[in-house]
Write a protein that holds these residues in place. Structure first.
Motif, mmCIF file in Angstrom:
data_model
loop_
_atom_site.group_PDB
_atom_site.id
_atom_site.type_symbol
_atom_site.label_atom_id
_atom_site.label_comp_id
_atom_site.label_asym_id
_atom_site.label_seq_id
_atom_site.Cartn_x
_atom_site.Cartn_y
_atom_site.Cartn_z
ATOM 1 N N LYS A 4 37.077 38.279 43.283
ATOM 2 C CA LYS A 4 36.512 38.995 42.128
ATOM 3 C C LYS A 4 37.464 38.884 40.938
ATOM 4 C CE LYS A 4 32.906 41.045 44.191
ATOM 5 N NZ LYS A 4 31.512 40.974 43.729
ATOM 6 N N VAL A 5 36.892 38.781 39.750
ATOM 7 C CA VAL A 5 37.708 38.681 38.547
ATOM 8 C C VAL A 5 38.473 39.979 38.288
ATOM 9 C CG1 VAL A 5 35.852 39.432 37.005
ATOM 10 C CG2 VAL A 5 37.674 37.946 36.141
ATOM 11 N N GLN A 6 37.913 41.111 38.747
ATOM 12 C CA GLN A 6 38.603 42.392 38.556
ATOM 13 C C GLN A 6 39.947 42.414 39.295
ATOM 14 O OE1 GLN A 6 35.445 42.007 39.384
ATOM 15 N NE2 GLN A 6 34.104 43.415 38.292
ATOM 16 N N HIS A 7 39.992 41.788 40.451
ATOM 17 C CA HIS A 7 41.238 41.743 41.218
ATOM 18 C C HIS A 7 42.307 40.948 40.468
ATOM 19 C CE1 HIS A 7 44.008 41.295 44.585
ATOM 20 N NE2 HIS A 7 43.984 39.976 44.391
ATOM 21 N N SER A 8 41.937 39.770 39.990
ATOM 22 C CA SER A 8 42.922 38.948 39.272
ATOM 23 C C SER A 8 43.337 39.601 37.958
ATOM 24 C CB SER A 8 42.351 37.559 39.023
ATOM 25 O OG SER A 8 41.174 37.630 38.236
ATOM 26 N N ASN A 9 42.403 40.279 37.288
ATOM 27 C CA ASN A 9 42.751 40.954 36.028
ATOM 28 C C ASN A 9 43.779 42.056 36.260
ATOM 29 O OD1 ASN A 9 41.078 39.336 34.535
ATOM 30 N ND2 ASN A 9 39.410 40.819 34.399
ATOM 31 N N ALA A 10 43.550 42.875 37.285
ATOM 32 C CA ALA A 10 44.481 43.967 37.565
ATOM 33 C C ALA A 10 45.848 43.426 37.990
ATOM 34 C CB ALA A 10 43.903 44.869 38.651
ATOM 35 N N LYS A 11 45.830 42.392 38.816
ATOM 36 C CA LYS A 11 47.081 41.808 39.302
ATOM 37 C C LYS A 11 47.874 41.173 38.152
ATOM 38 C CE LYS A 11 48.570 38.696 43.024
ATOM 39 N NZ LYS A 11 48.074 37.753 44.075
ATOM 40 N N ASN A 12 47.172 40.469 37.270
ATOM 41 C CA ASN A 12 47.847 39.805 36.153
ATOM 42 C C ASN A 12 48.317 40.800 35.092
ATOM 43 O OD1 ASN A 12 47.516 37.225 37.237
ATOM 44 N ND2 ASN A 12 45.502 36.968 36.292
ATOM 45 N N ALA A 13 47.605 41.911 34.952
ATOM 46 C CA ALA A 13 48.046 42.926 33.997
ATOM 47 C C ALA A 13 49.425 43.460 34.368
ATOM 48 C CB ALA A 13 47.030 44.069 33.934
ATOM 49 N N ILE A 14 49.605 43.733 35.660
ATOM 50 C CA ILE A 14 50.924 44.205 36.128
ATOM 51 C C ILE A 14 51.962 43.101 35.974
ATOM 52 C CG2 ILE A 14 52.186 45.049 38.132
ATOM 53 C CD1 ILE A 14 49.580 46.264 39.153
ATOM 54 N N LEU A 15 51.582 41.869 36.265
ATOM 55 C CA LEU A 15 52.536 40.762 36.186
ATOM 56 C C LEU A 15 53.031 40.558 34.752
ATOM 57 C CD1 LEU A 15 54.004 38.308 37.368
ATOM 58 C CD2 LEU A 15 51.902 36.985 37.009
ATOM 59 N N PHE A 16 52.125 40.532 33.796
ATOM 60 C CA PHE A 16 52.532 40.292 32.413
ATOM 61 C C PHE A 16 53.358 41.450 31.855
ATOM 62 C CE2 PHE A 16 49.279 36.952 32.372
ATOM 63 C CZ PHE A 16 49.944 35.973 31.646
ATOM 64 N N GLU A 17 53.049 42.667 32.292
ATOM 65 C CA GLU A 17 53.859 43.794 31.830
ATOM 66 C C GLU A 17 55.243 43.750 32.474
ATOM 67 O OE1 GLU A 17 53.902 46.033 28.875
ATOM 68 O OE2 GLU A 17 51.900 45.506 29.556
ATOM 69 N N THR A 18 55.302 43.269 33.708
ATOM 70 C CA THR A 18 56.598 43.087 34.363
ATOM 71 C C THR A 18 57.436 42.044 33.622
ATOM 72 O OG1 THR A 18 55.652 43.673 36.520
ATOM 73 C CG2 THR A 18 57.712 42.412 36.521
ATOM 74 N N ILE A 19 56.809 40.952 33.241
ATOM 75 C CA ILE A 19 57.527 39.912 32.491
ATOM 76 C C ILE A 19 57.983 40.452 31.136
ATOM 77 C CG2 ILE A 19 57.235 37.672 31.368
ATOM 78 C CD1 ILE A 19 55.400 36.877 33.685
ATOM 79 N N SER A 20 57.171 41.278 30.507
ATOM 80 C CA SER A 20 57.578 41.882 29.235
ATOM 81 C C SER A 20 58.821 42.751 29.419
ATOM 82 C CB SER A 20 56.434 42.720 28.660
ATOM 83 O OG SER A 20 55.323 41.921 28.346
#
Length: 828
Positions: free
Chosen positions: A299-315
């Motif tokens: 599901k796209v919702q899963h990848s969106n939630a996972k990537n949101a945390i990842l990009f904020e972690t990189i920030s």
């Protein structure tokens, strides 16, 4: 929240909504609405008291009519009366009506505030939540003044329900954003931080939002939140998707709370406590590791939630900029997204890598993706992604890849979108100058810029190339040859004509030995473009022609014929007409020596920060491109383009090691305060910024102004007969100034500045030297509010210095308040 019973359905409202939807025309709808408004008005004005149900129904109808776009000018009092009801549905409709229709300046605000105060004191969690929601929705200053002290107390009260704490935190956040001065910082600030340990995840989420906003203004008051935020984040990251079932979104535990916690940590520097820092690094590594795991759902919702945390972690990793291992891992992770099929991920990856490129730890890792970024610049369909790719190329550029990146950006410029062409032109110009070891390559690059995108090459760009060519003897001949060849193109942009006119007028003699670029050929080539150019360019070309008369006497007759033509002497433009007349007279009357002095070669320009860089900063906006200001990379070969040697003075040709962009220079000192007395207070000599920063005369202005007819203070004065200078006796010399040595020492390395200043007088000095002749200008500024009279400065010349003073021009004996006067001393 209590469930609405089946008997609470308002049949009359449902019928009215159905009638509105069944209307065949706008006129029918307005007719039905007017009929209903008349009925509601009569009910409200009737003698018979309405029960709560009827009030609720009619208020709902008014609310629906308002949402259809019609004005409602009555019913507000009935909605306020609903607030005193003990039934949830009636109170809810009353608060809903007030939140939507009541203006923050309404006269009913006091009545509403009383009802809200009663609900907040009722200790009924449902009524308290309704009241808090209303405060947040209205958000008026009067409401803030009435409840700003009560809401924090409710938030940290031990007996408050979780739903009330959530509402109180968000309500306080709304009031703080609207009126920060109304929210008092007190004992509750320490207690609200401990809400991060609350068992209810909703309370924690609301508390994080509030603390993130509050700590931006008062970071020290909430510094204790760092350890609690790390602890909570660690528990979420290490938990399984089954541990937080109520807050798990498509197999991702509490994604919104995780993002908020990561953003909160970005408000502070890395934790000082080694244990907390170690736990946080472990969390960040865990997030990066999970990003490599196969997805648990398609599901796209899963990848969106996972990537949101990842990009904020990189920030957060980028914000700390202290963990080389994490920075490199973050860069590698972003590199995988550069070729992702999702456009948004590619955009975010490019944007994050722009920031990573400014870190000394990850810059080399970013450079490994140069081929992918260049490919994105060429093939991306979305213009915003292509712009981010250009930004990343600019950020990752250094001496090792400058030529490759500049050539790719030039190639892309031919087909680039019009909206971003000017920005790319500025970036190419900056990179070409900053990393130019061979300045012939720099000249080729700028001329290519003008050829490819001449309409987008601003004045700052071609001004800068003229400054650099003028300051560097080793590139002047090549520049003259290159621009001569560029002007031979059938279609030549006007900016190319401007550059060519200036360079050939100054350095055309360096290529005159070649028969293919002889003086007549140079003049003929320039004059063939004359009729196609604007007035400003024609004025510059006229100045080039008079320069040619000095450089190439054999062209004098031809050029005088052009200047004598009726199209010039009777030109409709006053500027061109004046130049033609004055240049013709100057070439006819002045002797060869005088003409050589007036039309001598331009002196080197003083080194200063590139105006191109300043323009790019303005275009990108504050904080938009951190790569513009970093003093990073290239610690090796520091003797090229940014070495540590002091910048050369403007009396000699600067070497290529000069820091052209001023990126490694210390920030200039703040300008002195400007008194309100007059315009004198802007110190034109200081190195500090003024309210209107000036980069000095442009090459075009300096080139043209130098050719004005000689005035008493023109270069002609250098050849004037020496005038005797006053020789005051020892008894005429005033007492020495205690700080004289300190004032004079600062002129060892610069040619201008403030020599002396007190409450009455300001003395500035500016000097310039050409071969064995020099001139010093002394500026005297009246800082008082009265007129100076009988002002007579003298020059002391001990020993045989008197023989070196050729001329000392007297200043006027009086001048008004806030004014300046000038004296010049010519020396040999």
């Amino acid at each position: 929240m209590p469930a609405v019973s089946k008997g609470d359905g308002m049949r009359g409202l449902a019928v009215f909504i159905s009638d509105i939807r069944n209307c065949k025309s706008k006129e029918a709808e307005i007719k039905r609405i007017n009929k209903e408004l008349a009925n509601i008005r009569s009910k409200f004005k009737g003698d018979k008291a309405l029960d709560g149900y009827s009030k609720k129904k009619y208020v709902c109808k008014l609310l629906f009519i308002f949402l259809l776009g019609h004005d409602i000018d009555f019913g507000h009092m009935e909605a306020v009366n609903l607030l005193s009801s003990n039934k949830y549905t009636e109170k809810q409709i009353g608060y809903l009506f007030i939140s939507v229709l009541v203006n923050s300046n309404s006269e009913l605000i006091r009545l509403i505030n009383n009802a809200i105060k009663n609900d907040l004191a009722s200790r009924n969690p449902t009524f308290m939540c309704l009241a808090l929601h209303c405060i947040a929705n209205v958000g008026s200053r009067e409401m803030g003044e009435a409840f700003a002290a009560d809401i924090p107390r409710i938030l940290v009260a031990g007996d408050s329900m979780d739903s009330v704490k959530q509402s109180a935190a968000l309500c306080l956040l709304r009031l703080y954003k609207a009126s920060p001065d109304l929210v008092p910082m007190g004992e509750w600030t320490a207690r609200v931080v401990h809400l991060l340990n609350d068992q209810h995840m909703g309370v924690v989420t609301a508390a994080v939002s509030l603390i993130t906003c509050l700590c931006k203004k008062n970071p020290d008051d909430f510094k204790t939140c760092i350890s609690l935020a790390v602890s909570r984040l660690s528990r979420i990251v290490s938990s399984a998707s089954t541990d937080l079932q109520d807050y798990t979104y498509y197999f991702v535990p509490a994604p919104w709370l995780s993002v908020k916690l990561l953003r909160l940590l970005q408000c502070y520097p890395p934790p000082e406590d080694a244990a907390v820092k170690g736990r946080l690094v472990e969390c960040l590594e865990t997030v990066l590791n999970k990003a490599q795991e196969p997805p648990k759902s398609k599901k796209v919702q899963h990848s969106n939630a996972k990537n949101a945390i990842l990009f904020e972690t990189i920030s957060l990793i980028i914000h700390y900029d202290s963990e080389p291992n994490l920075l490199v891992r973050a860069c590698n992770q972003l590199g995988q997204f550069l070729q992702h099929r999702e456009t948004n991920l590619r955009y975010l990856a490019l944007e994050s890598m722009c920031t990573l490129a400014s870190s000394e730890f990850s810059h080399e890792a970013v450079k490994t993706h140069i081929d992918t970024v260049i490919n994105a610049l060429k093939t991306e369909r979305d213009v915003s992604v292509r712009q981010r790719a250009a930004d990343l190329l600019y950020a990752m550029c250094d001496r090792s890849n400058a030529k490759q990146i500049v050539s790719e950006m030039l190639r892309y410029l031919e087909t680039a979108d019009y909206a971003i062409r000017e920005e790319i032109v500025l970036k190419v110009a900056i990179l070409a100058e900053k990393y130019a070891v061979d300045y012939s390559w720099y000249v080729d690059t700028i001329l290519n810029l003008i050829r490819i995108a001449g309409d987008y090459v601003s004045e700052e760009v071609w001004y800068r190339v003229l400054q650099i060519v003028t300051n560097r003897d080793d590139v002047q001949g090549y520049a003259a040859k290159t621009v001569f060849e560029a002007l031979q193109a059938p279609a030549c942009h006007e900016n190319m004509v401007k550059v060519g006119g200036y360079i050939l007028g100054e350095f055309g003699n360096l290529i005159a030995g070649d028969p293919r670029s002889s003086p007549p050929v140079q003049f003929s080539l320039l004059h063939s473009k004359f009729h196609l150019c604007s007035v400003a360019t024609r004025a510059l070309l006229l100045s080039t022609y008079i320069k040619f008369i000095n450089l190439f006497p054999e062209t004098k007759a031809t050029i005088q014929g052009v200047l004598r033509a009726g199209s010039q002497l009777r030109n409709a433009d006053v500027e061109l007409q004046q130049r033609a007349v004055e240049y013709l007279t100057l070439s006819s009357v002045a002797s060869t020596d005088v003409l050589a002095t007036v039309l001598e070669e331009m002196p080197p320009f003083p080194e200063r920060e590139s105006s191109i860089l300043a323009k790019l900063k303005r275009k990108k906006g504050p904080g938009a491109a951190s790569a513009l200001d970093e003093s990073r990379r290239d610690t090796s070969n520091s003797d090229i383009n940014g070495g540590v040697e002091p910048a050369p003075s403007n009396v000699s040709t600067p070497s290529p090691s000069a820091d052209l962009l001023g990126l490694r220079a210390a920030p200039p000192p703040a300008a002195p305060p400007v008194p309100a007395g007059g315009n004198l207070l802007v110190d034109v000599f200081s190195d500090g910024p003024t309210s209107q920063p000036s980069l000095g005369p442009t090459p075009e202005e300096a080139f043209l102004s130098e050719l004005e007819p000689p005035a008493p203070e023109s270069p002609m004065a250098l050849l004037a007969d020496p005038a005797p200078a006053a020789d005051p006796g020892p008894e005429d010399i005033g007492p020495p100034i205690p700080e004289a040595d300190e004032l004079l020492n600062k002129f060892v390395c610069k040619n201008s500045g403030v020599l002396f200043e007190n409450q009455l007088l300001q003395i500035g000095v500016k000097s310039e030297f050409r071969q064995n002749l020099g001139r010093m200008y002394l500026f005297y500024g009246n800082k008082t509010s009265v007129q100076f009279q009988s002002f007579l400065p003298t020059v002391v010349h001990p020993g045989d210095l008197q023989t070196h003073i050729l001329r000392f021009n007297a200043s006027p004996p009086l001048w008004g308040p806030g004014k300046q006067t000038l004296r010049s001393i010519t020396v040999s």
